[in-house]
Design an enzyme around this catalytic site. Structure first.
Site, mmCIF file in Angstrom:
data_model
loop_
_atom_site.group_PDB
_atom_site.id
_atom_site.type_symbol
_atom_site.label_atom_id
_atom_site.label_comp_id
_atom_site.label_asym_id
_atom_site.label_seq_id
_atom_site.Cartn_x
_atom_site.Cartn_y
_atom_site.Cartn_z
ATOM 1 N N ARG A 69 0.825 -1.207 0.000
ATOM 2 C CA ARG A 69 0.000 0.000 0.000
ATOM 3 C C ARG A 69 0.860 1.257 0.000
ATOM 4 N NH1 ARG A 69 -4.311 -0.060 4.512
ATOM 5 N NH2 ARG A 69 -4.869 1.900 3.466
ATOM 6 N N VAL A 101 -5.186 7.300 5.584
ATOM 7 C CA VAL A 101 -3.835 7.198 6.158
ATOM 8 C C VAL A 101 -2.779 7.603 5.133
ATOM 9 C CG1 VAL A 101 -4.562 5.356 7.738
ATOM 10 C CG2 VAL A 101 -3.586 4.755 5.486
ATOM 11 N N HIS A 117 -7.495 7.746 11.607
ATOM 12 C CA HIS A 117 -7.036 6.358 11.459
ATOM 13 C C HIS A 117 -5.519 6.257 11.294
ATOM 14 C CE1 HIS A 117 -11.344 5.185 10.008
ATOM 15 N NE2 HIS A 117 -11.283 5.350 11.298
ATOM 16 N N CYS A 125 7.455 1.009 17.333
ATOM 17 C CA CYS A 125 7.746 -0.302 17.932
ATOM 18 C C CYS A 125 6.593 -0.688 18.847
ATOM 19 C CB CYS A 125 9.037 -0.227 18.740
ATOM 20 S SG CYS A 125 9.294 -1.653 19.804
ATOM 21 N N CYS A 128 8.388 -0.718 22.838
ATOM 22 C CA CYS A 128 8.843 0.507 23.510
ATOM 23 C C CYS A 128 8.249 1.770 22.878
ATOM 24 C CB CYS A 128 10.370 0.576 23.504
ATOM 25 S SG CYS A 128 11.048 0.869 21.860
ATOM 26 N N THR A 186 -16.763 8.934 1.346
ATOM 27 C CA THR A 186 -16.748 7.913 2.384
ATOM 28 C C THR A 186 -18.085 7.174 2.424
ATOM 29 O OG1 THR A 186 -16.474 7.434 4.751
ATOM 30 C CG2 THR A 186 -17.448 9.576 4.187
ATOM 31 N N ASN A 211 -20.259 12.372 -3.312
ATOM 32 C CA ASN A 211 -19.949 10.960 -3.502
ATOM 33 C C ASN A 211 -20.458 10.543 -4.881
ATOM 34 O OD1 ASN A 211 -19.950 7.999 -3.268
ATOM 35 N ND2 ASN A 211 -19.595 8.374 -1.093
HETATM 36 N N1 APR Z 1 -15.306 10.877 -5.573
HETATM 37 C C1 APR Z 1 -16.206 10.812 -4.527
HETATM 38 N N2 APR Z 1 -16.540 9.631 -3.898
HETATM 39 C C2 APR Z 1 -15.962 8.505 -4.370
HETATM 40 C C3 APR Z 1 -15.049 8.501 -5.465
HETATM 41 C C4 APR Z 1 -14.728 9.766 -6.063
HETATM 42 N N3 APR Z 1 -13.886 9.858 -7.101
HETATM 43 N N4 APR Z 1 -14.658 7.196 -5.683
HETATM 44 C C5 APR Z 1 -15.300 6.432 -4.755
HETATM 45 N N5 APR Z 1 -16.078 7.211 -3.966
HETATM 46 C C6 APR Z 1 -16.886 6.808 -2.813
HETATM 47 C C7 APR Z 1 -17.535 5.434 -2.877
HETATM 48 O O1 APR Z 1 -18.813 5.514 -3.491
HETATM 49 C C8 APR Z 1 -17.648 5.074 -1.402
HETATM 50 O O2 APR Z 1 -18.865 5.562 -0.845
HETATM 51 O O3 APR Z 1 -15.983 6.740 -1.721
HETATM 52 C C9 APR Z 1 -16.492 5.834 -0.740
HETATM 53 C C10 APR Z 1 -15.339 4.967 -0.271
HETATM 54 O O4 APR Z 1 -15.836 4.179 0.774
HETATM 55 P P1 APR Z 1 -14.917 3.063 1.466
HETATM 56 O O5 APR Z 1 -14.189 2.304 0.452
HETATM 57 O O6 APR Z 1 -15.813 2.337 2.410
HETATM 58 O O7 APR Z 1 -13.818 3.908 2.273
HETATM 59 P P2 APR Z 1 -13.982 4.741 3.635
HETATM 60 O O8 APR Z 1 -15.369 5.214 3.836
HETATM 61 O O9 APR Z 1 -12.918 5.738 3.656
HETATM 62 O O10 APR Z 1 -13.642 3.582 4.704
HETATM 63 C C11 APR Z 1 -13.623 3.938 6.064
HETATM 64 O O11 APR Z 1 -12.834 1.750 6.647
HETATM 65 O O12 APR Z 1 -11.561 0.028 5.966
HETATM 66 C C12 APR Z 1 -11.624 1.035 6.870
HETATM 67 O O13 APR Z 1 -9.883 2.178 8.001
HETATM 68 C C13 APR Z 1 -10.468 2.006 6.741
HETATM 69 O O14 APR Z 1 -10.522 4.434 6.832
HETATM 70 C C14 APR Z 1 -11.157 3.292 6.281
HETATM 71 C C15 APR Z 1 -12.565 3.133 6.793
#
Ligand code: APR
Length: 255
Positions: A69, A101, A117, A125, A128, A186, A211
Site C-alpha cells: 500500500r 492514512v 485512522h 515499535c 517501547c 466515504t 460521492n
Molecule cells: N469521488 C467521490 N466519492 C468517491 C469517489 C470519487 N472519485 N470514488 C469512490 N467514492 C466513494 C464510494 O462511493 C464510497 O462511498 O468513496 C467511498 C469509499 O468508501 P470506502 O471504500 O468504504 O472507504 P472509507 O469510507 O474511507 O472507509 C472507512 O474503513 O476500511 C476502513 O480504516 C479504513 O478508513 C477506512 C474506513
C-alpha cells in the site's frame, strides 16, 4: 455547475468549513478505496491483515501488505479535490477530519488536519513505542526496533483498536463548531469516525455529501451532490471565488 440556492447562501455566510473525508477523495489519485468494486476489501481480508492479532501471528505478511500500500501511496499525488480544500483556507476556517492514512491532505498543504485512522508514513515499535517515520526499503521483511528488538508496525488504526484520542476529541470539537460539514468520498459506515458528521448535524451544521453514489448517510444530509470529489470540489471553490462584494471584502481581511 449549478448548485442548490440554499447551499450558495450557506457558502456566503459560513465562517468555518469541516471536510470529513474517506478513501473516495484519493480514488482519483490512483489509490484504491476499501469497499468499491476494485476495493481492497474485495481482494484482501481485513481480519487477516488489518488487526493486531493477525500482525502478531504473521508479521511479515501484514508488513508486506502495508509495504504494497505504501508503494501505491508513494507514487500517488494529491488531486484537484485535495488542492481545492487547501485553497478554500483563503476564504474560510477549514478543518480536515480524515479517515485516510495516505497523507495526501498533508501533501496538498492543508493546515488543520485530524487523522482519525493514523498515517501510513509513520511506524512505531509495539513494545517501547519508539517511532520510525518515513519509508523502509519496500522489499524489507518486518523490521525490528533498534532500541528493544520489538516488532515495528505502521501507525494506522486497525479494526478493534481505539482511535487516537487527541485527534478524535479535537475533531469532534470542530464538528460541534463548523457551519458547513462536507462528507467527501466515504461510505460513512465505520465508527466511531462516522459520528463526526452526525455531531456536526446535531450542532446545526449544514451537511453536504459529495460521492459518486448514495451512502448510509445520504438521507441525513441537506445537500447530496453526486459526482467525483476531484471535479465537484474545484467547482465549489470556483463558485466561492465568483462571490463578490461584502463576501470578498470580509474574507480579504482573513489573508
Ligand atoms: N469521488 C467521490 N466519492 C468517491 C469517489 C470519487 N472519485 N470514488 C469512490 N467514492 C466513494 C464510494 O462511493 C464510497 O462511498 O468513496 C467511498 C469509499 O468508501 P470506502 O471504500 O468504504 O472507504 P472509507 O469510507 O474511507 O472507509 C472507512 O474503513 O476500511 C476502513 O480504516 C479504513 O478508513 C477506512 C474506513
Amino acid at each position: 455547475m449549478e448548485f442548490k440556492p440554499d447551499f450558495i447562501e450557506k457558502l456566503k455566510t459560513a465562517k468555518s468549513l469541516l471536510f470529513f473525508t474517506g478513501a473516495g477523495i484519493s480514488a482519483e489519485s490512483g489509490i484504491p478505496t476499501f469497499r468499491g468494486d476494485e476495493g481492497l476489501w474485495k481482494k484482501f481480508k481485513p481480519e487477516e491483515l488489518a488487526n493486531f492479532n493477525a500482525f502478531i501471528s504473521n508479521p511479515d505478511m501484514v508488513w508486506e501488505w502495508y509495504q504494497y500500500r505504501r508503494k501505491i501511496i508513494n507514487e500517488a499525488k494529491p488531486n484537484a479535490g485535495h488542492f481545492a480544500i487547501k485553497e478554500l483556507e483563503n476564504f474560510y476556517d477549514v478543518d480536515v477530519v480524515t479517515q485516510n492514512v495516505d497523507n495526501l491532505h498533508g501533501r496538498a498543504g492543508s493546515k488543520n488536519i485530524y487523522e482519525l485512522h493514523g498515517n501510513i508514513e509513520r511506524n512505531y515499535c509495539i513494545d517501547c513505542k519508539t517511532f520510525y517515520n518515513g519509508n523502509f526499503d519496500f522489499e524489507s521483511k518486518v523490521p525490528k526496533c533498534k532500541n528493544c528488538g520489538g516488532l515495528i508496525r505502521p501507525d494506522v488504526v486497525w479494526f478493534g483498536e481505539a482511535l487516537p484520542p487527541e485527534a478524535f476529541i479535537k475533531a469532534d470539537k470542530k464538528a460541534e463548531q463548523c457551519d458547513i460539514c462536507f462528507i467527501v468520498g466515504t461510505s460513512a459506515i465505520v465508527y466511531p469516525a462516522a459520528y463526526i458528521p452526525i455531531t456536526a448535524k446535531k450542532n446545526g451544521a449544514y451537511l453536504v455529501e459529495i460521492n459518486i453514489q448514495p451512502t448510509e448517510i445520504t438521507n441525513q444530509v441537506d445537500y447530496s451532490i453526486v459526482g467525483k470529489a476531484g471535479e465537484i470540489l474545484p467547482e465549489i471553490l470556483n463558485k466561492v471565488k465568483s462571490f463578490t462584494g461584502g463576501f470578498m471584502a470580509e474574507r480579504k481581511e482573513k489573508n
